[in-house]
Design a protein around this motif. Structure first.
Motif, PDB file in Angstrom:
ATOM      1  N   HIS A  59       0.802  -1.239   0.000  1.00 37.22           N
ATOM      2  CA  HIS A  59       0.000   0.000   0.000  1.00 37.22           C
ATOM      3  C   HIS A  59       0.832   1.285   0.000  1.00 37.22           C
ATOM      4  O   HIS A  59       0.415   2.298   0.533  1.00 37.22           O
ATOM      5  CB  HIS A  59      -0.995   0.007   1.160  1.00 37.22           C
ATOM      6  N   THR A  60       2.021   1.231  -0.599  1.00 35.37           N
ATOM      7  CA  THR A  60       2.788   2.457  -0.793  1.00 35.37           C
ATOM      8  C   THR A  60       2.480   3.000  -2.181  1.00 35.37           C
ATOM      9  O   THR A  60       2.013   2.266  -3.052  1.00 35.37           O
ATOM     10  CB  THR A  60       4.306   2.210  -0.681  1.00 35.37           C
ATOM     11  N   TYR A  61       2.719   4.281  -2.368  1.00 35.79           N
ATOM     12  CA  TYR A  61       2.488   4.915  -3.662  1.00 35.79           C
ATOM     13  C   TYR A  61       3.828   5.135  -4.359  1.00 35.79           C
ATOM     14  O   TYR A  61       4.776   5.627  -3.749  1.00 35.79           O
ATOM     15  CB  TYR A  61       1.758   6.252  -3.498  1.00 35.79           C
ATOM     16  N   ILE A  62       3.885   4.760  -5.622  1.00 42.95           N
ATOM     17  CA  ILE A  62       5.096   4.912  -6.413  1.00 42.95           C
ATOM     18  C   ILE A  62       4.739   5.489  -7.775  1.00 42.95           C
ATOM     19  O   ILE A  62       3.609   5.325  -8.235  1.00 42.95           O
ATOM     20  CB  ILE A  62       5.853   3.566  -6.605  1.00 42.95           C
ATOM     21  N   PRO A  63       5.708   6.164  -8.434  1.00 40.66           N
ATOM     22  CA  PRO A  63       5.445   6.641  -9.797  1.00 40.66           C
ATOM     23  C   PRO A  63       5.237   5.442 -10.729  1.00 40.66           C
ATOM     24  O   PRO A  63       5.955   4.450 -10.658  1.00 40.66           O
ATOM     25  CB  PRO A  63       6.715   7.404 -10.171  1.00 40.66           C
ATOM     26  N   GLN A  64       4.253   5.532 -11.572  1.00 45.10           N
ATOM     27  CA  GLN A  64       3.895   4.421 -12.451  1.00 45.10           C
ATOM     28  C   GLN A  64       5.071   4.007 -13.342  1.00 45.10           C
ATOM     29  O   GLN A  64       5.261   2.821 -13.606  1.00 45.10           O
ATOM     30  CB  GLN A  64       2.689   4.797 -13.300  1.00 45.10           C
ATOM     31  N   LYS A  65       5.876   4.974 -13.787  1.00 49.36           N
ATOM     32  CA  LYS A  65       7.007   4.669 -14.661  1.00 49.36           C
ATOM     33  C   LYS A  65       8.063   3.805 -13.961  1.00 49.36           C
ATOM     34  O   LYS A  65       8.786   3.065 -14.608  1.00 49.36           O
ATOM     35  CB  LYS A  65       7.674   5.957 -15.147  1.00 49.36           C
ATOM     36  N   GLU A  66       8.163   3.921 -12.638  1.00 50.74           N
ATOM     37  CA  GLU A  66       9.189   3.198 -11.889  1.00 50.74           C
ATOM     38  C   GLU A  66       8.684   1.892 -11.302  1.00 50.74           C
ATOM     39  O   GLU A  66       9.449   1.121 -10.738  1.00 50.74           O
ATOM     40  CB  GLU A  66       9.723   4.082 -10.759  1.00 50.74           C
ATOM     41  N   ALA A  67       7.404   1.604 -11.421  1.00 47.78           N
ATOM     42  CA  ALA A  67       6.800   0.455 -10.767  1.00 47.78           C
ATOM     43  C   ALA A  67       7.035  -0.832 -11.550  1.00 47.78           C
ATOM     44  O   ALA A  67       7.196  -0.826 -12.767  1.00 47.78           O
ATOM     45  CB  ALA A  67       5.305   0.686 -10.606  1.00 47.78           C
ATOM     46  N   GLU A  68       7.054  -1.933 -10.806  1.00 46.73           N
ATOM     47  CA  GLU A  68       7.035  -3.263 -11.411  1.00 46.73           C
ATOM     48  C   GLU A  68       5.589  -3.536 -11.794  1.00 46.73           C
ATOM     49  O   GLU A  68       4.682  -3.311 -10.994  1.00 46.73           O
ATOM     50  CB  GLU A  68       7.522  -4.313 -10.409  1.00 46.73           C
ATOM     51  N   LYS A  69       5.373  -4.035 -13.002  1.00 51.42           N
ATOM     52  CA  LYS A  69       4.009  -4.187 -13.501  1.00 51.42           C
ATOM     53  C   LYS A  69       3.660  -5.663 -13.683  1.00 51.42           C
ATOM     54  O   LYS A  69       4.462  -6.445 -14.173  1.00 51.42           O
ATOM     55  CB  LYS A  69       3.855  -3.451 -14.828  1.00 51.42           C
ATOM     56  N   LEU A  70       2.439  -6.009 -13.289  1.00 55.00           N
ATOM     57  CA  LEU A  70       1.905  -7.346 -13.477  1.00 55.00           C
ATOM     58  C   LEU A  70       0.496  -7.200 -14.026  1.00 55.00           C
ATOM     59  O   LEU A  70      -0.305  -6.433 -13.489  1.00 55.00           O
ATOM     60  CB  LEU A  70       1.865  -8.102 -12.144  1.00 55.00           C
ATOM     61  N   ILE A  71       0.196  -7.922 -15.090  1.00 50.29           N
ATOM     62  CA  ILE A  71      -1.164  -7.918 -15.627  1.00 50.29           C
ATOM     63  C   ILE A  71      -1.788  -9.255 -15.266  1.00 50.29           C
ATOM     64  O   ILE A  71      -1.283 -10.314 -15.644  1.00 50.29           O
ATOM     65  CB  ILE A  71      -1.169  -7.682 -17.150  1.00 50.29           C
ATOM     66  N   LEU A  72      -2.867  -9.189 -14.521  1.00 51.56           N
ATOM     67  CA  LEU A  72      -3.544 -10.385 -14.035  1.00 51.56           C
ATOM     68  C   LEU A  72      -5.010 -10.300 -14.428  1.00 51.56           C
ATOM     69  O   LEU A  72      -5.710  -9.362 -14.021  1.00 51.56           O
ATOM     70  CB  LEU A  72      -3.383 -10.480 -12.515  1.00 51.56           C
ATOM     71  N   LYS A  73      -5.454 -11.236 -15.237  1.00 52.40           N
ATOM     72  CA  LYS A  73      -6.836 -11.263 -15.746  1.00 52.40           C
ATOM     73  C   LYS A  73      -7.212  -9.955 -16.435  1.00 52.40           C
ATOM     74  O   LYS A  73      -8.286  -9.422 -16.258  1.00 52.40           O
ATOM     75  CB  LYS A  73      -7.817 -11.577 -14.623  1.00 52.40           C
ATOM     76  N   GLY A  74      -6.257  -9.405 -17.193  1.00 44.28           N
ATOM     77  CA  GLY A  74      -6.496  -8.191 -17.952  1.00 44.28           C
ATOM     78  C   GLY A  74      -6.400  -6.898 -17.159  1.00 44.28           C
ATOM     79  O   GLY A  74      -6.541  -5.818 -17.707  1.00 44.28           O
ATOM     80  N   LYS A  75      -6.146  -6.997 -15.851  1.00 41.00           N
ATOM     81  CA  LYS A  75      -6.049  -5.800 -15.001  1.00 41.00           C
ATOM     82  C   LYS A  75      -4.591  -5.564 -14.611  1.00 41.00           C
ATOM     83  O   LYS A  75      -3.918  -6.477 -14.134  1.00 41.00           O
ATOM     84  CB  LYS A  75      -6.898  -5.972 -13.743  1.00 41.00           C
ATOM     85  N   PRO A  76      -4.091  -4.335 -14.815  1.00 40.34           N
ATOM     86  CA  PRO A  76      -2.698  -4.064 -14.431  1.00 40.34           C
ATOM     87  C   PRO A  76      -2.562  -3.813 -12.928  1.00 40.34           C
ATOM     88  O   PRO A  76      -3.405  -3.166 -12.310  1.00 40.34           O
ATOM     89  CB  PRO A  76      -2.360  -2.799 -15.224  1.00 40.34           C
TER      90      PRO A  76
END
Length: 84
Positions: free
Chosen positions: A51-68
């Protein structure tokens, strides 16, 4: 001093004043109008695990069931996958 000299001096001082202050009277930029027209550089996203906030460009991304999903670190991403 004659009235004509006073008028000429007043006009001269007026033009000198305008020359000196010409660069100082630029209209200020309204940042609210500019922000409405241009997209932000980056948006903050919440890590669903810690539950921390990070800049989207720096985040690790996972797409699960079509949701990022965005994570602050690979450790949080791995923990999320293990608990899902």
């Amino acid at each position: 001093m004659s009235p004509i000299k006073i008028i000429l001096l007043a006009v001269l001082f007026y033009f000198l004043f305008k020359l000196v202050t010409a660069g100082k009277n630029k209209p200020s930029v309204n940042h609210h109008d500019r922000d409405a027209k241009t997209p932000p550089d980056d948006i903050l996203v919440e890590d669903p695990f810690c539950h921390t906030y990070i800049p989207q460009k720096e985040a690790e991304k996972l797409i699960l069931k079509g949701k990022p999903y965005y994570f602050c670190s690979k450790k949080c991403l791995k923990s999320f996958q293990e608990n899902k």
